[in-house]
Every structure is written in structure tokens, then in C-alpha cells.
Design an enzyme around this catalytic site. Structure first.
Site, PDB file in Angstrom:
ATOM      1  N   LYS A   1       0.790  -1.241   0.000  1.00  0.00           N
ATOM      2  CA  LYS A   1       0.000   0.000   0.000  1.00  0.00           C
ATOM      3  C   LYS A   1       0.822   1.292   0.000  1.00  0.00           C
ATOM      4  CE  LYS A   1      -2.038  -1.503   3.739  1.00  0.00           C
ATOM      5  NZ  LYS A   1      -2.909  -1.795   4.873  1.00  0.00           N
TER       6      LYS A   1
ATOM      7  N   ASP B   1      -5.366  -5.592  10.687  1.00  0.00           N
ATOM      8  CA  ASP B   1      -6.678  -4.919  10.770  1.00  0.00           C
ATOM      9  C   ASP B   1      -7.848  -5.866  10.514  1.00  0.00           C
ATOM     10  OD1 ASP B   1      -5.899  -5.106   8.107  1.00  0.00           O
ATOM     11  OD2 ASP B   1      -6.427  -3.066   7.562  1.00  0.00           O
TER      12      ASP B   1
HETATM   13  C1  GLC Z   1      -2.839  -4.912   2.668  1.00  0.00           C
HETATM   14  C2  GLC Z   1      -2.003  -5.493   3.791  1.00  0.00           C
HETATM   15  C3  GLC Z   1      -2.865  -6.316   4.731  1.00  0.00           C
HETATM   16  C4  GLC Z   1      -4.058  -5.487   5.208  1.00  0.00           C
HETATM   17  C5  GLC Z   1      -4.824  -4.932   4.013  1.00  0.00           C
HETATM   18  C6  GLC Z   1      -5.989  -4.046   4.441  1.00  0.00           C
HETATM   19  O1  GLC Z   1      -3.307  -5.945   1.878  1.00  0.00           O
HETATM   20  O2  GLC Z   1      -0.961  -6.277   3.256  1.00  0.00           O
HETATM   21  O3  GLC Z   1      -2.118  -6.744   5.836  1.00  0.00           O
HETATM   22  O4  GLC Z   1      -4.893  -6.282   5.991  1.00  0.00           O
HETATM   23  O5  GLC Z   1      -3.950  -4.185   3.198  1.00  0.00           O
HETATM   24  O6  GLC Z   1      -5.566  -2.942   5.143  1.00  0.00           O
END
Ligand code: GLC
Length: 480
Positions: A183, A219
Site C-alpha cells: 500500500k 486490521d
Molecule cells: C494490505 C495489507 C494487509 C491489510 C490490508 C488491508 O493488503 O498487506 O495486511 O490487511 O492491506 O488494510
């Protein structure tokens, strides 16, 4: 990809008056270009099957390394029973903002528990995201210090739960190494290191407060835990926001990376990385390739790049540029803003699709991007947004269906009743994402009765609740 039939048949165009014909022709050609985004039920079943295969490979010791879906054990074993009490600090790092929360977990006569939160949001400066890990964690410690000052609790050594929304290989609930950033984060020196250690070191470096870091969760896991308090059937957590991911309760015996056979452990699928072994090749379009090649992590998180909010607006922008190049939009002229990466924000996609029909909202957005659209331009932009966001909902639906069908099969249940806790800006704020997503998931999961609940402040509440459990366990061990 099979060639899709456009909505307007070409013979319809031939008898049209000249001006009108060009409008119909334009729509015909636009729909032809956008039809590539359409996924048939068979395509989605194929995606679902491949996802299940990768999930299986991720869980097994011998195939784990090469599997694209890592299926990371979280050490959250059985969801907690309520009534842990006290004050907790919760941190939430994973999107464009960093949040610090004070969570008071108390008892409530009617529901057995009560959670109150106070929180503050801090935006993360670009240089902290892409500098060094020390810079990033120093910034985090600075925010915590500011929060403690504001709430006059700097003297207290509170238990802290850290929602850290990236792929982490856990060794325990409070210990795990960051596998790779996702991200748009890139802080050097963090990958391969214990994240809780990085946080503890930064707090020590500051030296003006103390914290007891007791748990670190993804999360998706925090969301599942917080929703579990509303509904004891909640055994799946999902995020569709800046990123996209899901976790669920897996039978302990199949989590080969951890010893033990009894009960269930929550597995963080990290399904956003699906596609790294070529599983999505025939579904990825020219726009997806550009988004990927110009990203900070080319070749990685390919499934996430088809779905999540970090990329949705940019995909729409690339589609609009393609339509401009084909002289089907804005008289074949793109403004400088529209030519700028990430100028079409994901929230615009929601706003365009929320337009009541008078095109005012669409017109306003496009004028802020430096174009003066005709009514037809507005309608075409809306079609582009709908194509990208519908594909996102359907792709994501195939992933969740893969998880739910797997759970039902492994539990040998003819009918499975299950609740999914969900959070994330795309899921919550896009006007049609939910309806399209729920519909496709239900179509792909016969014999499952699914309830979706939205988590409110799930990341913070979930981290605090799991910390409450972790604290209790530590206390038990000490008094034994
Ligand atoms: C990305 C991260 C993951 C997280 C997701 C939502 O995929 O790698 O860990 O849960 O974003 O935030």
C-alpha cells in the site's frame, strides 16, 4: 478473455440521423472498451478455485514458501469472552493515517461489556512512509506522546494493542516480523524485523513515556474480534479500503506452520498478494499493468491492485485517458490534471456513482480536474467508474466465497451460518459496492447463510480487546 457482446448492436446505428448516430456510435465504442471489465460467473468461479488452491498451499509447510497467498498464523486462538476491563491504548497503522486511541473496556449490565473510545488521527508524512524505519517509528512515538499529553495520561504505563495492517509472520501474539510493505509504504530497514521491537525501541529512544506492548494484530483480525462482540458467529474479518484482505478461523490441525491440533486459530490470508504466481494473468487488463508497473511494488499485490481504494481511482483515470485517446471523451483532449497520476481520487468514483441523475456532481468533479464535460461525457465517465468498481466488487466477492466455501467444506456442515465483520472505506462509502458484493458472494456460496456486519472503529476496539485477553493470559501465567 471471451469477447463480450456490447449493449448497442451495430445495425442499430446504420439508420440513425448523422448527429444522433455519432452519439450512439460513441456509446457503442465506449461500451466495447469497458466490456473487458465484465467478469462472467464462470470467470469468478475460476478465480475462486485458484484462490482456494493457493490458500491450501499457503497453509502447508512444504508449499508455503512458493504460495502466493501466505495464510499467516496470528496466534489469536479463540475469540475472547467479554468482560475484560480497564484502559488500553490502541494504535492503528496501515493506511494514509495513523490513529492513536484510548479504549476503556468496561462492564455493562445488559450486554456484558462496554467499550468507549477517544481517538486522534495523525496523517503520515510522505518522508516517514518512504524514509527509514527509524524515522517512521520515531514519528509514531511522537504521535503517541502528543496524544498522552492531550489526555493527561503520560504518567500511566498502559497496555498497548497495535493494529499493524501489513503481512507479518508472527511468532506469538506480541512478536512478528514484517514480511514486506504494501500500500505505498516503503520505510527501509523494517522488512525482516520484529515490528513490536521497532516500536519498543522508538518509545525507548524518546524516553518520555512507557508502554506495555501486549498484542499486535492485522486490521482484518481486529475487525473480526470487534464484530465478535456483537455477534458470536463472526469468524471472518475483511477489509476493503486502501488495501484488501481477509482473515478467518481455521481448524488448528490444518495450520501446519504452528504445532497443535485442538481448536481454531485465526489465519491472516494476505489474499491481496494472490496473482503473484500468474493466477490472474488472463483477467488483468492494460490499465492494471500500468498501475502495477508504476507502483512501488511491481509484480506484488496483484489481486489487491484490481480491488482496493489505493488503486481504484487511478484505474478509472487510465480508462478515461484511453477513451480520450480514442476520441470518445472530452473531444479527445485531456487536461494536465487528468494526465497527472492519482489525480482521479478513489472518493470521486463513489461521488460519480452517487450522482442523482442531474450530472451536477460529476460535472463538478470533472471541472476540478480541468475539463468542461458535455452531458454525454458525464455519462461516459459514470460508465467507466461503474465498470471499474463493479469488477472490484466481483473480484473481491470471489475471494470471500473461496474462504467461506472452504470453511463449510472443512467443517463438514451442510448448511453453515456465518457472520463476516467488514471495514474499509470502499466497502463503507461507495454507494453500490456493498450490494454488488453481497449479491455475488451469495451466488457463489450455496448452502451458506451469511450475515455481514460493519465494524465501527474495529481496528482500535479489536486491538484493545485482544490486548485485554493477552493481559489476562499473562496475569494467569504469573500467578500460577
Ligand atoms: C494490505 C495489507 C494487509 C491489510 C490490508 C488491508 O493488503 O498487506 O495486511 O490487511 O492491506 O488494510
Amino acid at each position: 478473455m471471451p469477447v463480450k457482446t456490447p449493449a448497442v448492436e451495430s445495425h442499430q446505428m446504420l439508420n440513425m440521423p448523422c448527429v444522433y448516430r455519432s452519439v450512439v456510435e460513441r456509446i457503442f465504442m465506449v461500451e466495447q472498451i469497458l466490456s473487458e471489465f465484465r467478469l462472467e460467473k464462470e470467470d469468478l468461479k475460476e478465480v475462486m478455485g485458484r484462490m482456494q488452491r493457493e490458500m491450501d498451499r499457503g497453509l502447508r509447510v512444504e508449499t508455503h514458501e512458493e504460495a502466493s497467498v501466505k495464510m499467516l498464523p496470528t496466534y489469536v486462538c479463540s475469540t475472547p469472552e467479554g468482560s475484560e476491563v480497564g484502559d488500553f491504548l490502541a494504535l492503528d497503522l496501515g493506511g494514509t493515517n495513523f490513529r492513536v486511541m484510548l479504549v476503556k473496556v468496561g462492564e455493562d449490565e445488559e450486554r456484558g461489556w462496554k467499550v468507549e473510545t477517544k481517538h486522534q488521527m495523525y496523517s503520515i508524512p510522505e518522508d516517514a512512509m518512504t524514509g527509514t524505519a527509524e524515522m517512521l517509528f520515531d514519528y509514531i512515538a511522537e504521535c503517541i506522546s502528543d496524544f498522552l499529553d492531550k489526555h493527561h495520561i503520560k504518567h500511566k504505563k498502559l497496555p498497548l494493542g497495535f493494529t499493524f495492517s501489513f503481512p507479518v509472520r508472527h511468532e506469538d501474539i506480541d512478536k512478528g516480523i514484517l514480511l514486506n510493505w504494501t500500500k505505498g509504504f516503503k520505510a527501509s530497514g523494517a522488512e525482516g524485523n520484529n515490528v513490536v521491537g521497532l516500536l519498543r525501541d522508538a518509545i525507548k529512544r524518546r524516553g518520555d513515556f512507557e508502554m506495555d506492548v501486549v498484542a499486535m494484530v492485522n486490521d482484518t483480525v481486529a475487525t473480526m474480534i470487534s464484530c465478535y462482540y456483537e455477534d458470536r458467529s463472526c469468524e471472518v474479518g475483511m477489509i476493503v479500503g486502501t488495501g484488501c484482505n481477509a482473515c478467518y478461523m481455521e481448524e488448528m490441525g490444518t495450520v501446519e506452520l504452528v504445532e497443535g491440533e485442538e481448536g481454531r486459530m485465526c489465519v491472516n490470508t494476505e489474499w491481496g498478494a494472490f496473482g503473484a504466481n500468474g493466477e490472474l494473468e488472463e483477467f488483468r487488463l492494460e490499465y492494471d499493468r500500468v498501475v502495477d508497473e508504476t507502483s512501488l511494488n511491481p509484480g506484488k499485490q496483484l489481486y489487491e491492485k484490481l480491488i482496493s481504494g489505493k488503486y481504484m481511482g487511478e484505474l478509472v483515470r487510465l480508462v478515461l485517458l484511453k477513451l480520450v485517446n480514442e476520441e470518445l471523451l472530452f473531444d479527445g483532449e485531456a487536461s494536465e490534471q487528468l494526465k497527472t497520476r492519482f489525480s482521479f481520487e478513489t472518493r470521486y468514483v463513489s461521488q460519480v456513482e452517487s450522482d442523482s441523475g442531474d450530472r451536477k456532481q460529476i460535472y463538478n468533479i470533472l471541472s476540478t480536474l480541468g475539463v468542461l464535460p458535455s452531458e454525454l461525457d458525464c455519462d461516459i465517465v459514470r460508465l467507466a467508474c461503474e465498470s471499474v468498481s463493479t469488477r472490484s466488487a466481483h473480484m473481491c466477492g470471489a475471494g470471500l466465497a473461496a474462504v467461506i466455501n472452504r470453511m463449510r467444506e472443512h467443517r463438514s456442515q451442510e448448511e453453515m451460518k456465518i457472520t463476516v465483520g467488514v471495514d474499509g472505506s470502499v466497502y463503507k462509502l461507495h454507494p453500490c459496492f456493498q450490494a454488488r458484493f453481497h449479491k455475488i458472494v451469495r451466488e457463489l456460496t450455496p448452502h451458506s447463510d451469511i450475515t455481514f456486519i460493519q465494524s465501527e472503529e474495529g481496528s482500535g476496539r479489536g486491538a484493545a480487546l485482544i490486548s485485554a485477553v493477552a493481559c489476562k493470559m499473562a496475569a494467569c501465567m504469573l500467578t500460577q
